[in-house]
Scaffold this motif. Structure first.
Motif, PDB file in Angstrom:
ATOM      1  N   THR A   3       0.832  -1.198   0.000  1.00 37.68           N
ATOM      2  CA  THR A   3       0.000   0.000   0.000  1.00 37.68           C
ATOM      3  C   THR A   3       0.863   1.242   0.000  1.00 37.68           C
ATOM      4  O   THR A   3       0.572   2.227  -0.675  1.00 37.68           O
ATOM      5  CB  THR A   3      -0.915  -0.007   1.243  1.00 37.68           C
ATOM      6  OG1 THR A   3      -1.748  -1.148   1.178  1.00 37.68           O
ATOM      7  CG2 THR A   3      -1.770   1.233   1.276  1.00 37.68           C
ATOM      8  N   ALA A   4       1.975   1.209   0.763  1.00 36.95           N
ATOM      9  CA  ALA A   4       2.839   2.388   0.843  1.00 36.95           C
ATOM     10  C   ALA A   4       3.392   2.765  -0.519  1.00 36.95           C
ATOM     11  O   ALA A   4       3.593   3.938  -0.826  1.00 36.95           O
ATOM     12  CB  ALA A   4       3.980   2.129   1.822  1.00 36.95           C
ATOM     13  N   VAL A   5       3.679   1.749  -1.345  1.00 39.74           N
ATOM     14  CA  VAL A   5       4.154   2.042  -2.697  1.00 39.74           C
ATOM     15  C   VAL A   5       3.118   2.850  -3.447  1.00 39.74           C
ATOM     16  O   VAL A   5       3.427   3.836  -4.116  1.00 39.74           O
ATOM     17  CB  VAL A   5       4.434   0.728  -3.460  1.00 39.74           C
ATOM     18  CG1 VAL A   5       4.683   1.011  -4.924  1.00 39.74           C
ATOM     19  CG2 VAL A   5       5.640   0.008  -2.869  1.00 39.74           C
ATOM     20  N   ARG A   6       1.858   2.456  -3.316  1.00 43.73           N
ATOM     21  CA  ARG A   6       0.808   3.099  -4.102  1.00 43.73           C
ATOM     22  C   ARG A   6       0.542   4.514  -3.631  1.00 43.73           C
ATOM     23  O   ARG A   6       0.415   5.431  -4.419  1.00 43.73           O
ATOM     24  CB  ARG A   6      -0.474   2.271  -4.013  1.00 43.73           C
ATOM     25  CG  ARG A   6      -0.352   0.898  -4.646  1.00 43.73           C
ATOM     26  CD  ARG A   6      -1.624   0.103  -4.452  1.00 43.73           C
ATOM     27  NE  ARG A   6      -2.749   0.768  -5.060  1.00 43.73           N
ATOM     28  CZ  ARG A   6      -3.976   0.701  -4.591  1.00 43.73           C
ATOM     29  NH1 ARG A   6      -4.221   0.018  -3.493  1.00 43.73           N
ATOM     30  NH2 ARG A   6      -4.958   1.329  -5.205  1.00 43.73           N
ATOM     31  N   PHE A 211       2.183   0.028 -10.441  1.00 39.32           N
ATOM     32  CA  PHE A 211       1.070   0.964 -10.280  1.00 39.32           C
ATOM     33  C   PHE A 211      -0.192   0.364 -10.885  1.00 39.32           C
ATOM     34  O   PHE A 211      -0.203  -0.030 -12.051  1.00 39.32           O
ATOM     35  CB  PHE A 211       1.392   2.289 -10.986  1.00 39.32           C
ATOM     36  CG  PHE A 211       2.739   2.834 -10.629  1.00 39.32           C
ATOM     37  CD1 PHE A 211       2.971   3.389  -9.393  1.00 39.32           C
ATOM     38  CD2 PHE A 211       3.782   2.774 -11.541  1.00 39.32           C
ATOM     39  CE1 PHE A 211       4.217   3.878  -9.058  1.00 39.32           C
ATOM     40  CE2 PHE A 211       5.037   3.259 -11.212  1.00 39.32           C
ATOM     41  CZ  PHE A 211       5.257   3.811  -9.967  1.00 39.32           C
ATOM     42  N   ASN A 212      -1.234   0.310 -10.070  1.00 36.29           N
ATOM     43  CA  ASN A 212      -2.533  -0.170 -10.532  1.00 36.29           C
ATOM     44  C   ASN A 212      -3.494   1.003 -10.630  1.00 36.29           C
ATOM     45  O   ASN A 212      -3.507   1.879  -9.765  1.00 36.29           O
ATOM     46  CB  ASN A 212      -3.086  -1.210  -9.562  1.00 36.29           C
ATOM     47  CG  ASN A 212      -2.228  -2.450  -9.503  1.00 36.29           C
ATOM     48  OD1 ASN A 212      -2.022  -3.116 -10.511  1.00 36.29           O
ATOM     49  ND2 ASN A 212      -1.694  -2.759  -8.330  1.00 36.29           N
ATOM     50  N   GLY A 213      -4.258   1.048 -11.700  1.00 38.79           N
ATOM     51  CA  GLY A 213      -5.203   2.142 -11.882  1.00 38.79           C
ATOM     52  C   GLY A 213      -6.201   1.812 -12.964  1.00 38.79           C
ATOM     53  O   GLY A 213      -6.270   0.664 -13.429  1.00 38.79           O
ATOM     54  N   SER A 218       0.921  -0.858 -14.520  1.00 37.89           N
ATOM     55  CA  SER A 218       2.161  -0.437 -15.151  1.00 37.89           C
ATOM     56  C   SER A 218       3.292  -0.592 -14.154  1.00 37.89           C
ATOM     57  O   SER A 218       3.071  -0.600 -12.943  1.00 37.89           O
ATOM     58  CB  SER A 218       2.061   1.016 -15.642  1.00 37.89           C
ATOM     59  OG  SER A 218       1.701   1.889 -14.586  1.00 37.89           O
ATOM     60  N   VAL A 219       4.502  -0.733 -14.677  1.00 36.04           N
ATOM     61  CA  VAL A 219       5.678  -0.941 -13.841  1.00 36.04           C
ATOM     62  C   VAL A 219       6.736   0.095 -14.208  1.00 36.04           C
ATOM     63  O   VAL A 219       7.036   0.298 -15.395  1.00 36.04           O
ATOM     64  CB  VAL A 219       6.254  -2.363 -14.039  1.00 36.04           C
ATOM     65  CG1 VAL A 219       7.472  -2.581 -13.148  1.00 36.04           C
ATOM     66  CG2 VAL A 219       5.191  -3.420 -13.746  1.00 36.04           C
ATOM     67  N   TYR A 253       3.320   4.261 -23.337  1.00 43.82           N
ATOM     68  CA  TYR A 253       3.386   3.911 -21.927  1.00 43.82           C
ATOM     69  C   TYR A 253       2.053   4.222 -21.258  1.00 43.82           C
ATOM     70  O   TYR A 253       1.281   5.049 -21.741  1.00 43.82           O
ATOM     71  CB  TYR A 253       4.484   4.704 -21.225  1.00 43.82           C
ATOM     72  CG  TYR A 253       5.889   4.237 -21.505  1.00 43.82           C
ATOM     73  CD1 TYR A 253       6.240   2.896 -21.346  1.00 43.82           C
ATOM     74  CD2 TYR A 253       6.871   5.135 -21.904  1.00 43.82           C
ATOM     75  CE1 TYR A 253       7.529   2.466 -21.591  1.00 43.82           C
ATOM     76  CE2 TYR A 253       8.160   4.711 -22.151  1.00 43.82           C
ATOM     77  CZ  TYR A 253       8.497   3.377 -21.992  1.00 43.82           C
ATOM     78  OH  TYR A 253       9.769   2.956 -22.234  1.00 43.82           O
ATOM     79  N   LYS A 254       1.820   3.577 -20.148  1.00 43.19           N
ATOM     80  CA  LYS A 254       0.649   3.859 -19.337  1.00 43.19           C
ATOM     81  C   LYS A 254       1.021   4.894 -18.269  1.00 43.19           C
ATOM     82  O   LYS A 254       2.191   5.144 -18.018  1.00 43.19           O
ATOM     83  CB  LYS A 254       0.155   2.567 -18.662  1.00 43.19           C
ATOM     84  CG  LYS A 254      -0.275   1.484 -19.639  1.00 43.19           C
ATOM     85  CD  LYS A 254      -0.645   0.210 -18.892  1.00 43.19           C
ATOM     86  CE  LYS A 254      -1.044  -0.900 -19.850  1.00 43.19           C
ATOM     87  NZ  LYS A 254      -1.388  -2.146 -19.114  1.00 43.19           N
ATOM     88  N   PRO A 255       0.029   5.520 -17.623  1.00 43.94           N
ATOM     89  CA  PRO A 255       0.305   6.383 -16.486  1.00 43.94           C
ATOM     90  C   PRO A 255       1.040   5.565 -15.405  1.00 43.94           C
ATOM     91  O   PRO A 255       1.049   4.345 -15.471  1.00 43.94           O
ATOM     92  CB  PRO A 255      -1.086   6.801 -16.008  1.00 43.94           C
ATOM     93  CG  PRO A 255      -1.952   6.653 -17.228  1.00 43.94           C
ATOM     94  CD  PRO A 255      -1.396   5.463 -17.953  1.00 43.94           C
TER      95      PRO A 255
END
Length: 290
Positions: A3-6, A211-213, A218-219, A253-255
């Motif tokens: 979660t902290a990453v996000r 990153f999830n969205g 995306s990485v 690329y993705k966001p």
């Protein structure tokens, strides 16, 4: 993905902002502030309100309201227009400077994530003054934003008071490029984090954050001059990736990369950023561990 990453990276979500390219002008000026804000610093990524589908509402300026709803907190990007009641209109320049660079509001409360205070501490006095001048020049927009709530303990501060920071000379391209990367908080996304969400600075630039969205997943790629990073890339390919958001094969690329802002970075500053990336210690790609 922790979660902290996000929660420390969602603030960089891409907004395709339609602005004309601007160039760095007199330090401390509104023009310089505009260049920084619409370029590498990209404050509008968080502080521009969004509509129901996540679309940026540019007519509402930097009046805030974007929500970051995560398990550790529910944070709202504040209104940073000069509105007297709901924005920063009553704040002094010194109070604004302290909030941006030290994460402390006028009422002495601590600004929590996703504000990248640790990176904004590198802002020079003159560039900070330019950003403040730009904010003062924006239209006041009334927009009452809810207060953020945290289920984590915020630090008492982010370090000692920041004083007398000089802008590195652009003649030293690597040092100036590092400065631009710092105030653009590039390595907040492109450095792996440990399971507690802390940046692993011994692997700076090695990528791997996930990153999830709405775009899926995306990485963050490896930005170091390693075979798994940017070593095989030409300078032109790196610049195109930053400004236009596509890889060497032209695939988009993705966001959360903020291409709509980064396209406004001047050629000289972009060359400095590339020089800095080339100077990083080569590191193998480091996929973040949960």
């Amino acid at each position: 993905m922790s979660t902290a990453v996000r929660w420390l990276t969602l603030g960089a979500a891409s907004l395709l902002m339609a602005v004309s390219p601007v160039h760095a002008q007199k330090a401390g000026s509104v023009e310089r502030g505009k260049y920084l804000m619409q370029g590498v610093v990209a404050c509008g990524n968080c502080h521009t309100p969004r509509g129901p589908q996540g679309e940026p509402l540019f007519d509402k300026g930097l009046s805030g309201g974007m929500v970051f709803d995560e398990p550790p907190f529910k944070a709202y990007a504040p209104n940073i227009t000069p509105d007297l009641q709901t924005g920063i209109g009553k704040w002094t320049d010194a109070e604004l400077a302290r909030a941006i660079r030290e994460g402390i509001r006028p009422d002495k409360t601590i600004i929590g994530p996703p504000m990248p205070v640790a990176f904004y501490r590198h802002l020079s006095d003159r560039d900070l003054a330019a950003i403040i001048a730009y904010l003062r020049a924006q239209p006041a927009v009334a927009n009452e934003v809810p207060k953020s709530s945290y289920r984590i303990t915020l630090p008492p501060d982010y370090g000692p008071p920041v004083k007398a920071v000089a802008t590195p000379s652009p003649k030293d391209r690597v040092r100036y490029g590092k400065y631009l990367a710092d105030i653009g908080h590039c390595m907040e996304c492109h450095t792996p984090r440990d399971p507690q969400g802390m940046l692993q600075m011994k692997h700076v630039g090695a990528g791997g954050q996930v990153f999830n969205g709405p775009w899926g997943q995306s990485v963050a790629r490896n930005l170091t001059p390693h075979e798994s990073g940017l070593k095989p890339w030409t300078d032109a390919q790196i610049v195109a990736a930053i400004r236009e958001g596509h890889d060497r094969q032209g695939q988009p690329y993705k966001p959360p990369m903020a291409f709509g802002f980064y396209k406004n970075i001047s050629d000289a500053d972009m060359a400095a950023l590339v020089a800095y990336l080339r100077s990083l210690q080569p590191q193998p790609f480091a996929l973040a561990k949960n």
